[in-house]
Design a protein around this motif. Sequence first.
Motif, PDB file in Angstrom:
ATOM      1  N   LEU A 121     -81.465 -26.468 -58.628  1.00 58.88           N
ATOM      2  CA  LEU A 121     -82.799 -27.063 -58.740  1.00 58.88           C
ATOM      3  C   LEU A 121     -83.548 -26.503 -59.943  1.00 58.88           C
ATOM      4  CD1 LEU A 121     -84.886 -28.938 -57.421  1.00 58.88           C
ATOM      5  CD2 LEU A 121     -85.633 -26.995 -56.043  1.00 58.88           C
ATOM      6  N   ASN A 122     -83.391 -25.207 -60.211  1.00 58.57           N
ATOM      7  CA  ASN A 122     -84.027 -24.612 -61.392  1.00 58.57           C
ATOM      8  C   ASN A 122     -83.487 -25.230 -62.673  1.00 58.57           C
ATOM      9  OD1 ASN A 122     -85.650 -22.932 -59.919  1.00 58.57           O
ATOM     10  ND2 ASN A 122     -84.487 -21.090 -60.274  1.00 58.57           N
ATOM     11  N   PHE A 123     -82.177 -25.443 -62.723  1.00 60.80           N
ATOM     12  CA  PHE A 123     -81.584 -26.014 -63.936  1.00 60.80           C
ATOM     13  C   PHE A 123     -82.004 -27.471 -64.120  1.00 60.80           C
ATOM     14  CE2 PHE A 123     -78.340 -22.544 -63.684  1.00 60.80           C
ATOM     15  CZ  PHE A 123     -78.579 -22.031 -64.948  1.00 60.80           C
ATOM     16  N   VAL A 124     -82.132 -28.212 -63.033  1.00 59.41           N
ATOM     17  CA  VAL A 124     -82.608 -29.595 -63.150  1.00 59.41           C
ATOM     18  C   VAL A 124     -84.037 -29.621 -63.688  1.00 59.41           C
ATOM     19  CG1 VAL A 124     -83.211 -31.655 -61.829  1.00 59.41           C
ATOM     20  CG2 VAL A 124     -81.056 -30.499 -61.384  1.00 59.41           C
ATOM     21  N   CYS A 125     -84.880 -28.712 -63.191  1.00 61.54           N
ATOM     22  CA  CYS A 125     -86.251 -28.610 -63.712  1.00 61.54           C
ATOM     23  C   CYS A 125     -86.251 -28.177 -65.173  1.00 61.54           C
ATOM     24  CB  CYS A 125     -87.054 -27.629 -62.863  1.00 61.54           C
ATOM     25  SG  CYS A 125     -87.347 -28.171 -61.164  1.00 61.54           S
ATOM     26  N   PHE A 164     -83.908 -17.759 -64.723  1.00 61.22           N
ATOM     27  CA  PHE A 164     -83.811 -17.475 -63.290  1.00 61.22           C
ATOM     28  C   PHE A 164     -82.689 -18.285 -62.636  1.00 61.22           C
ATOM     29  CE2 PHE A 164     -88.307 -16.231 -64.029  1.00 61.22           C
ATOM     30  CZ  PHE A 164     -88.227 -14.933 -63.571  1.00 61.22           C
ATOM     31  N   GLY A 165     -82.461 -19.491 -63.129  1.00 60.65           N
ATOM     32  CA  GLY A 165     -81.351 -20.272 -62.595  1.00 60.65           C
ATOM     33  C   GLY A 165     -79.999 -19.626 -62.862  1.00 60.65           C
ATOM     34  N   SER A 166     -79.831 -19.013 -64.034  1.00 65.07           N
ATOM     35  CA  SER A 166     -78.577 -18.318 -64.336  1.00 65.07           C
ATOM     36  C   SER A 166     -78.372 -17.113 -63.427  1.00 65.07           C
ATOM     37  CB  SER A 166     -78.577 -17.871 -65.804  1.00 65.07           C
ATOM     38  OG  SER A 166     -78.728 -18.960 -66.679  1.00 65.07           O
ATOM     39  N   VAL A 167     -79.440 -16.379 -63.147  1.00 66.88           N
ATOM     40  CA  VAL A 167     -79.338 -15.221 -62.256  1.00 66.88           C
ATOM     41  C   VAL A 167     -78.959 -15.652 -60.846  1.00 66.88           C
ATOM     42  CG1 VAL A 167     -80.608 -13.307 -61.226  1.00 66.88           C
ATOM     43  CG2 VAL A 167     -80.945 -13.864 -63.638  1.00 66.88           C
ATOM     44  N   PHE A 168     -79.624 -16.687 -60.317  1.00 68.56           N
ATOM     45  CA  PHE A 168     -79.316 -17.156 -58.970  1.00 68.56           C
ATOM     46  C   PHE A 168     -77.916 -17.753 -58.894  1.00 68.56           C
ATOM     47  CE2 PHE A 168     -84.072 -17.474 -58.505  1.00 68.56           C
ATOM     48  CZ  PHE A 168     -84.166 -16.467 -57.554  1.00 68.56           C
TER      49      PHE A 168
END
Length: 240
Positions: free
Chosen positions: A122-126, A92-96
């Motif tokens: 924030l998704n990639f950090v998580c 999802f981080g790649s899509v955003f």
Amino acid sequence: MSSMAREIMAFVLTTSGWVLVSSTLPTDYWKVSSIDGTVITTATFWSNLWKTCVTDSTGISNCKDFPSMLALDGYIQVCRGLMIAAVCLGFFGSVFALIGMKCTKVGGLDQTKARIVSFAGLNFVCTGLCSLTACSLYAHRITSEFFDPMYVAQKYELGAALFIGWAGSTLCILGGAVFCLSLSEGMSSSSPYPSDRKAFVTSGVSLMSRAAPQSQASHVRRPPPECISSSQQFDKNAYV
């Protein structure tokens, strides 16, 4: 470095880290049997999150999947959940990130794209934190059993999958932090007035400042026309 180039670099880092984190799930060697203190090795034991295997001296491997999920050790179940969550968050981080980057044509205004990119960061950090926690927990179990003098069963060493997971986690955290900085830059660069409107307001202020002396001069009192005509007649008779 421009903000667009910084976002491209962050996208390369996070995508590479997510690929490395995803590749650790099917990797076989999460832990490998230790040969410390042994002279002749007839078999090599290794396992990952899904199965345990043994390879004999002839190179033939026999694997056995874990028969029950509920019968597994707690640390293996936690590592499974964290790695699956890391893969999903990275997707999802790649899509955003693709939607919110300045080099793409979707996402809306710059302020909206900055918020989307910061959410992707924030998704990639998580993602990095989940993978880092899973690999560290698995490695802690291996090292604690290896250095425990009371543990008499087969001892293991760190496998290649753990190092790949640590590397991917580091890349995801670094790239995600760069993405999160895009929010402050996007908010500072954005303005409630468009650039053409700001130019119009500036030009209007300059025109008003130029017209101010002329308007003040127009309010100066002039003598009535009767006085002007009488003075002109007096001047003519003075020379007669």
